[in-house]
Design an enzyme around this catalytic site. Structure first.
Site, mmCIF file in Angstrom:
data_model
loop_
_atom_site.group_PDB
_atom_site.id
_atom_site.type_symbol
_atom_site.label_atom_id
_atom_site.label_comp_id
_atom_site.label_asym_id
_atom_site.label_seq_id
_atom_site.Cartn_x
_atom_site.Cartn_y
_atom_site.Cartn_z
ATOM 1 N N SER A 269 0.901 -1.307 0.146
ATOM 2 C CA SER A 269 0.094 0.034 0.041
ATOM 3 C C SER A 269 0.737 1.157 -0.077
ATOM 4 C CB SER A 269 -0.709 -0.080 1.164
ATOM 5 O OG SER A 269 -1.278 1.239 1.731
ATOM 6 N N LYS A 270 0.312 2.518 -0.453
ATOM 7 C CA LYS A 270 1.287 3.524 -0.576
ATOM 8 C C LYS A 270 1.184 4.097 0.918
ATOM 9 C CE LYS A 270 -2.724 6.448 -2.156
ATOM 10 N NZ LYS A 270 -3.542 7.221 -2.974
ATOM 11 N N ARG A 271 0.367 3.572 1.824
ATOM 12 C CA ARG A 271 0.378 4.113 3.122
ATOM 13 C C ARG A 271 1.413 2.957 4.162
ATOM 14 N NH1 ARG A 271 -4.698 4.900 1.748
ATOM 15 N NH2 ARG A 271 -4.950 7.035 1.249
ATOM 16 N N ASP A 272 2.019 2.116 3.262
ATOM 17 C CA ASP A 272 3.139 1.370 4.106
ATOM 18 C C ASP A 272 3.700 1.972 5.336
ATOM 19 O OD1 ASP A 272 4.785 -1.393 3.952
ATOM 20 O OD2 ASP A 272 5.975 0.094 3.879
ATOM 21 N N TYR A 292 3.339 12.139 1.267
ATOM 22 C CA TYR A 292 4.092 11.095 1.283
ATOM 23 C C TYR A 292 5.681 11.359 1.117
ATOM 24 C CZ TYR A 292 -0.292 8.866 0.388
ATOM 25 O OH TYR A 292 -1.515 8.814 0.603
#
Ligand code: GLU
Length: 510
Positions: A269-272, A292
């Site tokens: 996920s881009k929110r890793d 980010y």
């Protein structure tokens, strides 16, 4: 196909920051194009105006440039031989409508006038009838309001009155659709599984399904490389090429495997939260107010980032792990891309940066370290900074760690590691430090070798094991218990500074 020029496109939608999965798609396309002396094109797929994000296009271009994955044609690049490269501009030229009309005329597409409520009612009806995946298809379309069910004159009337409508692909009921994917081999799907995709929306905008095909045809794309999420739509795409009579223009497909979370459970996920960036550059999403961090701003080298990405799903078939872009171009093939998902490994990502950091010259590292020093108010000679870089790079993953690990090269310690002092400072060791200070004063050559032998001789003279006083000696010089090769550090600090620091330590520790 054999005689076609190799032309690959990267076709992102400007709906947000380009995350690393997207960069990998671009990279693989770039590598293949370069390997075969072909073109690498940047096309911007901005037909979905509701998802358009300001700044995304510039971000994509800047990211590609930073990574060294530069298109030679497309938005912002090249001579524009197949321009325009933005789909919104192509729509204005009526390019997509022309192809949609061709499909209608050939009986392979139709007008559908169903309202949102009617579509919703259809879905509910099918769900109630326990249809697993309700869709608008060869069966359900028979109960809907479209040019296949309505009388011809009514269709004409609706069109003349500009009644909102879409154009859908007419998928046959029971036909085998086969296509070859360079990574996955033959894919066979029955058309009963395929829905009647919308090709042209009611606002006249094409959907991805129509637009990318039209563009791939007109831009003479030879290989379409894209994420695995597009594999389920590929059978519809094959039909569209067929119905346009353009099967010979159909690119070869390569659907790339997903990038998975570190534990292999699901898509990355881009929110890793691994602490490793998911985006090449810093990105701020104005809509969600989320920021980010980028690889660039986190101190990664673009070569390390690209090398890491290349190994996510591809392997060279040898044990070699470090590849320059040129070597990647030579070694790359889609046959060596895995079908299954590739696990993201944060530690390995840092390891790649460390390898590239070690390969950098001391001068190159100094050029990156000097601005950090300036920020700290430190000015030092170029040669000295280069030597510090030479010593501290062995234990670092990033240039940004140089200050934390080596600030004592520039500022004398103001405190000493308490644990080491407690354990090692005693009458005998204090005597050693005093004696070695005096011995150092007498040295005319202050090299690592010279100081090391003086150190050892003094230890013997005083009657302590050299190993017993080594760490204490280091703490007196740097304040901390760990660091680079001790006598290299001594040589670099120089005689005057070493003597001064040892004397200060003796006075302040006692
Ligand atoms: N615009 C599509 C996307 O961003 C491109 C897919 C393709 O390369 O065909 O996923």
């Amino acid at each position: 196909m054999e005689n076609r020029r190799v032309r690959l496109r990267f076709a992102p939608s400007p709906t947000g920051g380009l995350h690393m999965g997207g960069v990998r798609t671009a990279l693989f396309s770039y590598l293949f194009a370069k390997k075969h002396g072909g073109d690498f094109i940047l096309r911007i797929e901005d037909t979905d105006q509701t998802r358009y994000v300001k700044g995304a296009e510039e971000y994509i271009i800047e990211s590609l440039k930073w990574c060294g994955i530069e298109p030679n044609e497309g938005v912002g690049f090249g001579d524009g031989s197949h321009a325009p490269y933005r789909q919104s501009e192509r729509k204005e030229l009526g390019i997509y409508a022309k192809y949609a009309q061709q499909l209608i005329d050939g009986g392979h597409a139709y007008y559908a006038f169903d309202s949102a409520e009617e579509l919703d009612a259809m879905r509910k009806r099918l769900e109630a009838a326990k249809v697993v995946a309700p869709q608008y298809n060869s069966v359900s379309r028979q109960n809907m309001r479209n040019s296949l069910t309505l009388p011809e004159d009514e269709v004409k009337k609706l069109l003349d009155a500009s009644t909102p409508h879409v154009i859908r692909l007419k998928v046959p009921r029971n036909e085998e659709i086969r296509f070859h994917d360079i990574i996955r081999g033959w894919v066979v799907v029955n058309s009963s599984q395929v829905d009647d995709k919308v090709l042209l929306k009611s606002d006249g905008m094409p959907t991805y399904h129509l637009a990318h095909i039209v563009d791939d045809i007109e831009m003479e794309v030879s290989h379409a490389v894209r994420g695995e999420e597009w594999l389920p739509s590929a059978p519809s795409h094959v039909l569209i090429y067929r119905y346009l009579g353009m099967e010979d223009k159909m690119p070869l497909f390569a659907h790339l495997p997903l990038i998975l979370k570190t534990d292999g459970n699901g898509k990355l996920s881009k929110r890793d939260k691994s602490g490793i960036p998911m985006f090449p550059l810093n990105w701020y999403d104005e809509r969600t107010k989320e920021s980010y961090v980028g690889y660039r701003e986190s101190g990664f080298f673009p070569e390390a980032f690209v090398n890491m990405l290349a190994m996510l799903g591809w392997n060279p078939g040898t044990t070699q792990e470090i590849f320059s872009m040129e070597e990647l171009v030579q070694a790359f093939s889609f046959e060596r891309v895995n079908k299954s998902g590739a696990k993201f490994d944060p530690e390995k990502t840092k390891w790649f940066n460390q390898q590239y950091l070690r390969m950098k010259s001391d001068a190159a590292l100094a050029a990156l370290f000097i601005p950090i020093l300036k920020e700290k108010g430190i000015t030092a000679e170029q040669h000295f900074v280069e030597n510090v870089c030479r010593l501290v790079k062995e234990k670092a993953h990033f240039v940004s760690e140089f200050w934390a690990n080596g600030n004592y090269f520039f500022i004398a310690p103001s405190a000493y590691d308490a644990d080491v002092i407690k354990k090692r400072w005693n009458e005998q060791s204090a005597n050693f430090i005093k004696t070695v200070t005096e011995s150092f004063k007498g040295l005319t050559s202050f090299t690592a070798a010279e100081t090391e032998s003086t150190f050892k001789e003094t230890a013997e003279k005083v009657g302590v094991g050299a190993g017993q006083v080594m760490q204490l000696f280091r703490v007196c010089l740097s304040g901390v218990g760990g660091g680079p090769m001790l006598f290299e550090m001594v040589e670099l600090l120089g005689k005057d500074e070493v003597v001064k620091r040892l004397e200060t330590a003796i006075n302040s520790i006692n």
